[in-house]
Design a protein around this motif. Structure first.
Motif, mmCIF file in Angstrom:
data_model
loop_
_atom_site.group_PDB
_atom_site.id
_atom_site.type_symbol
_atom_site.label_atom_id
_atom_site.label_comp_id
_atom_site.label_asym_id
_atom_site.label_seq_id
_atom_site.Cartn_x
_atom_site.Cartn_y
_atom_site.Cartn_z
ATOM 1 N N LEU A 142 0.828 -1.204 0.000
ATOM 2 C CA LEU A 142 0.000 0.000 0.000
ATOM 3 C C LEU A 142 0.859 1.249 0.000
ATOM 4 O O LEU A 142 0.590 2.195 -0.739
ATOM 5 C CB LEU A 142 -0.930 0.030 1.215
ATOM 6 N N LYS A 143 1.881 1.258 0.819
ATOM 7 C CA LYS A 143 2.765 2.423 0.892
ATOM 8 C C LYS A 143 3.382 2.703 -0.476
ATOM 9 O O LYS A 143 3.452 3.846 -0.916
ATOM 10 C CB LYS A 143 3.859 2.179 1.933
ATOM 11 N N VAL A 144 3.799 1.647 -1.154
ATOM 12 C CA VAL A 144 4.411 1.779 -2.481
ATOM 13 C C VAL A 144 3.397 2.297 -3.497
ATOM 14 O O VAL A 144 3.682 3.236 -4.251
ATOM 15 C CB VAL A 144 5.005 0.426 -2.942
ATOM 16 N N VAL A 145 2.215 1.705 -3.504
ATOM 17 C CA VAL A 145 1.184 2.121 -4.461
ATOM 18 C C VAL A 145 0.751 3.563 -4.189
ATOM 19 O O VAL A 145 0.594 4.349 -5.122
ATOM 20 C CB VAL A 145 -0.026 1.163 -4.430
ATOM 21 N N PHE A 146 0.586 3.923 -2.931
ATOM 22 C CA PHE A 146 0.225 5.307 -2.592
ATOM 23 C C PHE A 146 1.276 6.265 -3.148
ATOM 24 O O PHE A 146 0.938 7.290 -3.736
ATOM 25 C CB PHE A 146 0.126 5.506 -1.080
ATOM 26 N N ALA A 147 2.545 5.940 -2.964
ATOM 27 C CA ALA A 147 3.630 6.809 -3.438
ATOM 28 C C ALA A 147 3.641 6.877 -4.965
ATOM 29 O O ALA A 147 3.780 7.970 -5.541
ATOM 30 C CB ALA A 147 4.971 6.317 -2.909
ATOM 31 N N GLU A 148 3.494 5.727 -5.614
ATOM 32 C CA GLU A 148 3.508 5.694 -7.080
ATOM 33 C C GLU A 148 2.381 6.510 -7.678
ATOM 34 O O GLU A 148 2.545 7.152 -8.711
ATOM 35 C CB GLU A 148 3.389 4.248 -7.576
ATOM 36 N N LYS A 149 1.242 6.500 -7.039
ATOM 37 C CA LYS A 149 0.066 7.186 -7.561
ATOM 38 C C LYS A 149 -0.176 8.543 -6.894
ATOM 39 O O LYS A 149 -1.176 9.197 -7.170
ATOM 40 C CB LYS A 149 -1.168 6.296 -7.420
ATOM 41 N N ASN A 150 0.741 8.933 -6.015
ATOM 42 C CA ASN A 150 0.637 10.207 -5.312
ATOM 43 C C ASN A 150 -0.716 10.340 -4.603
ATOM 44 O O ASN A 150 -1.425 11.332 -4.748
ATOM 45 C CB ASN A 150 0.873 11.377 -6.265
ATOM 46 N N ILE A 151 -1.065 9.298 -3.843
ATOM 47 C CA ILE A 151 -2.341 9.240 -3.126
ATOM 48 C C ILE A 151 -2.079 9.371 -1.626
ATOM 49 O O ILE A 151 -1.130 8.802 -1.103
ATOM 50 C CB ILE A 151 -3.054 7.909 -3.437
ATOM 51 N N GLN A 152 -2.932 10.118 -0.967
ATOM 52 C CA GLN A 152 -2.812 10.340 0.468
ATOM 53 C C GLN A 152 -3.749 9.408 1.242
ATOM 54 O O GLN A 152 -4.856 9.101 0.795
ATOM 55 C CB GLN A 152 -3.175 11.787 0.798
ATOM 56 N N SER A 153 -3.299 8.985 2.400
ATOM 57 C CA SER A 153 -4.102 8.120 3.266
ATOM 58 C C SER A 153 -5.440 8.762 3.608
ATOM 59 O O SER A 153 -6.466 8.075 3.701
ATOM 60 C CB SER A 153 -3.343 7.796 4.552
#
Length: 68
Positions: A4-15
């Protein structure tokens, strides 16, 4: 669920955004990202759809974590 951390970073998505979209607390999403807890299989499906990734992408093991 380190993926999840990786995908959030790749897609520039915030928790915060994810928590709002899924109707869960930011603390819950934070626990998933930091491996304090794991989402249910149903929630993994919702996360995959929301993040526009195949659910298997969220289930991949992070080899670096395996060595800890």
């Amino acid at each position: 669920m380190n993926r999840l951390k990786v995908v959030f970073a790749e897609k520039n998505i915030q928790s915060k955004w994810v928590s709002e979209q899924l109707g869960v607390s930011r603390a819950t999403v934070s626990k998933w990202v930091n491996n304090s807890s794991q989402p249910s299989l149903e929630m993994i499906g919702k996360l995959a759809k929301l993040l526009d990734v195949d659910y298997t992408e969220l289930l991949k093991l992070d080899r670096k974590s395996d060595n800890n």
